[in-house]
Scaffold this motif. Structure first.
Motif, PDB file in Angstrom:
ATOM      1  N   LYS A  93       0.330  11.119   9.874  1.00  0.00           N
ATOM      2  CA  LYS A  93       0.011  10.948   8.457  1.00  0.00           C
ATOM      3  C   LYS A  93      -0.605  12.197   7.834  1.00  0.00           C
ATOM      4  CE  LYS A  93      -3.414   8.198   7.222  1.00  0.00           C
ATOM      5  NZ  LYS A  93      -4.337   8.963   6.335  1.00  0.00           N
ATOM      6  N   HIS A 144      -5.219   0.413  -4.135  1.00  0.00           N
ATOM      7  CA  HIS A 144      -6.289   1.307  -3.692  1.00  0.00           C
ATOM      8  C   HIS A 144      -7.596   0.991  -4.421  1.00  0.00           C
ATOM      9  CE1 HIS A 144      -8.310   4.911  -2.356  1.00  0.00           C
ATOM     10  NE2 HIS A 144      -8.482   5.302  -3.600  1.00  0.00           N
ATOM     11  N   GLU A 186       0.849  -1.192   0.000  1.00  0.00           N
ATOM     12  CA  GLU A 186       0.000   0.000   0.000  1.00  0.00           C
ATOM     13  C   GLU A 186       0.884   1.242   0.000  1.00  0.00           C
ATOM     14  OE1 GLU A 186      -3.767   1.870   2.500  1.00  0.00           O
ATOM     15  OE2 GLU A 186      -2.455   0.395   3.435  1.00  0.00           O
ATOM     16  N   TYR A 187       0.666   2.111  -0.969  1.00  0.00           N
ATOM     17  CA  TYR A 187       1.504   3.297  -1.106  1.00  0.00           C
ATOM     18  C   TYR A 187       0.672   4.578  -1.064  1.00  0.00           C
ATOM     19  CZ  TYR A 187       5.170   0.085  -2.597  1.00  0.00           C
ATOM     20  OH  TYR A 187       6.080  -0.933  -2.646  1.00  0.00           O
ATOM     21  N   PHE A 188       1.338   5.625  -0.595  1.00  0.00           N
ATOM     22  CA  PHE A 188       0.753   6.957  -0.531  1.00  0.00           C
ATOM     23  C   PHE A 188       1.587   7.905  -1.381  1.00  0.00           C
ATOM     24  CE2 PHE A 188      -0.446   4.639   3.205  1.00  0.00           C
ATOM     25  CZ  PHE A 188      -1.712   5.081   3.550  1.00  0.00           C
ATOM     26  N   ARG A 189       1.190   9.158  -1.425  1.00  0.00           N
ATOM     27  CA  ARG A 189       1.973  10.193  -2.092  1.00  0.00           C
ATOM     28  C   ARG A 189       1.780  11.507  -1.353  1.00  0.00           C
ATOM     29  NH1 ARG A 189      -0.671  13.825  -5.387  1.00  0.00           N
ATOM     30  NH2 ARG A 189      -2.904  13.504  -5.662  1.00  0.00           N
ATOM     31  N   VAL A 196      -0.125  13.179   3.371  1.00  0.00           N
ATOM     32  CA  VAL A 196      -0.114  12.225   2.265  1.00  0.00           C
ATOM     33  C   VAL A 196      -1.535  11.750   1.985  1.00  0.00           C
ATOM     34  CG1 VAL A 196       2.237  11.399   2.665  1.00  0.00           C
ATOM     35  CG2 VAL A 196       0.329  10.309   3.875  1.00  0.00           C
ATOM     36  N   GLN A 197      -1.715  11.216   0.803  1.00  0.00           N
ATOM     37  CA  GLN A 197      -2.975  10.564   0.453  1.00  0.00           C
ATOM     38  C   GLN A 197      -2.662   9.311  -0.351  1.00  0.00           C
ATOM     39  OE1 GLN A 197      -4.123  13.038  -3.611  1.00  0.00           O
ATOM     40  NE2 GLN A 197      -5.196  13.506  -1.714  1.00  0.00           N
ATOM     41  N   ARG A 198      -3.585   8.398  -0.379  1.00  0.00           N
ATOM     42  CA  ARG A 198      -3.355   7.140  -1.086  1.00  0.00           C
ATOM     43  C   ARG A 198      -3.196   7.369  -2.579  1.00  0.00           C
ATOM     44  NH1 ARG A 198      -7.579   2.871   1.717  1.00  0.00           N
ATOM     45  NH2 ARG A 198      -6.479   2.658   3.698  1.00  0.00           N
ATOM     46  N   ARG A 199      -2.296   6.579  -3.152  1.00  0.00           N
ATOM     47  CA  ARG A 199      -2.100   6.627  -4.593  1.00  0.00           C
ATOM     48  C   ARG A 199      -3.233   5.881  -5.287  1.00  0.00           C
ATOM     49  NH1 ARG A 199       1.659   3.626  -6.264  1.00  0.00           N
ATOM     50  NH2 ARG A 199       2.565   4.783  -7.985  1.00  0.00           N
TER      51      ARG A 199
END
Length: 350
Positions: free
Chosen positions: A197, A211, A58-61, A203-206
């Motif tokens: 966070k 997602h 799980e990645y964010f940006r 950040v927010q989810r990519r």
């Protein structure tokens, strides 16, 4: 995916002390990066920092409502990636930024570690990475040692390398979109932890397959639990059957296709029309897009397994786990006892 063994080159590390200004706790800086001359300590630190991220998918940006360039952590990391000589100065800026957002009365002070990895791999791509880690809780350890031919016991206060409180890995890829970011927050369910966070990192989810899969699974669950029963006469067994079919679809398919899912799981034209309408309502309500087609993320499905729990709870007496054929269970009503019942049919027991 993130693997610990691929983080071998810890090029720089500095440690700052970040307290809670609301509790009159100080902000203390190291003057220079730590010199890691002992390979064992270096490897223990890498394990402490990276193990909690193992196999994370799980990645964010980084983002900012007005302009990405206004995100402070994004800017500090960009300067380090551009010129590694900026590392110490920007680590101080990162600590100051965290201190500014640590004012909640329940936020604990602790050591802030800023690390620079010159080479690591993320999803098969070799890039540099910056790690931001915070330890807030300390443990007591027993120390057994030999003295004058007798063993003695003492204790020490220290950090448990198996319990990272908060962490963030920023990978030097996709800069234009806010980098690829992975996050660990061991107390994320507590409201005071939102500062890590949302306030500190921002950040927010990519919008990636992980997602999209997670969003689609939650949408399908809400449709089966909340929407369908209002339009059709459905008992709990029918809902469980649809959840089972949904689970099989997401586990066995590599690609989600809206039309394919609707036909395989729902089948009935009216239910399919209702599902598509609900998908549109869900997107508007939660401001999350669910494409007609996307690649299904296996890690996301695994994490969301609890959504597909097929449990029939009967008062406080029984929990019936339903995994297969809907036709093997029948619901009825016993007039003599004024109670409902289920009839379960099977070929063998074990």
């Amino acid at each position: 995916m993130i693997h610990v063994s691929e983080f071998k080159d810890l090029a720089q590390l500095t440690i700052h002390k970040v307290g809670n200004p609301a509790n009159d706790e100080p902000l203390l800086f190291s003057k220079a990066p730590l010199k890691l001359e002992d390979e064992t300590i270096a490897q223990l630190l890498v394990t402490y920092f990276i193990q909690p991220f193992a196999n994370s998918a799980e990645y964010f940006r980084f983002y900012h409502e007005a302009d990405l360039q206004l995100n402070e952590i994004f800017q500090y990391c960009r300067r380090i990636f551009t010129d590694e000589n900026e590392f110490q100065e920007q680590s101080v800026n990162i600590a100051k930024h965290l201190y500014k957002h640590s004012t909640h009365p329940k936020v604990k002070g602790g050591e802030l570690y800023i690390a620079y990895f010159s080479k690591c791999q993320v999803d098969g791509e070799e890039v540099a990475a910056i790690g931001i880690f915070k330890s807030e809780n300390r443990d007591t350890y027993l120390k057994v040692f030999l003295s004058d031919e007798n063993y003695q016991v003492d204790y020490e206060d220290g950090i448990n390398i198996n319990k990272l409180d908060k962490g963030c890995l920023i990978f030097n890829t996709e800069e234009e979109n806010g980098y690829k970011v992975s996050i660990v927050d061991s107390i994320s369910k507590q409201t005071e932890a939102v500062y890590w966070k949302d306030a500190f990192l921002q950040v927010q989810r990519r919008e990636d397959s992980y997602h999209q899969t997670e969003t689609a699974v939650n949408m399908c669950k809400q449709f089966i639990h909340n929407k369908l029963p209002t339009e059709y006469e459905m008992d709990r067994v029918d809902q469980v059957d649809l959840l089972n079919k949904s689970a099989v679809y997401f586990k066995e398919k590599e690609q989600f296709q809206l039309e394919d899912f609707a036909q395989e799981v729902l089948g009935h034209p009216d239910a399919i029309a209702s599902f598509k309408e609900f998908r549109n309502e869900y997107q508007q309500t939660y401001q999350q897009e669910i494409p007609d087609e996307f690649e299904i993320s296996a890690p996301a499905v695994k994490k969301q397994q609890k959504v597909f729990k097929s449990i029939l709870k009967l008062d406080r007496n029984f929990h019936v786990y339903i995994h297969g054929n809907r036709e093997m269970i029948e619901r009825g009503y016993d007039e003599a006892t004024n109670l409902n019942y289920y009839k379960l049919m099977f070929e063998s027991e074990s």
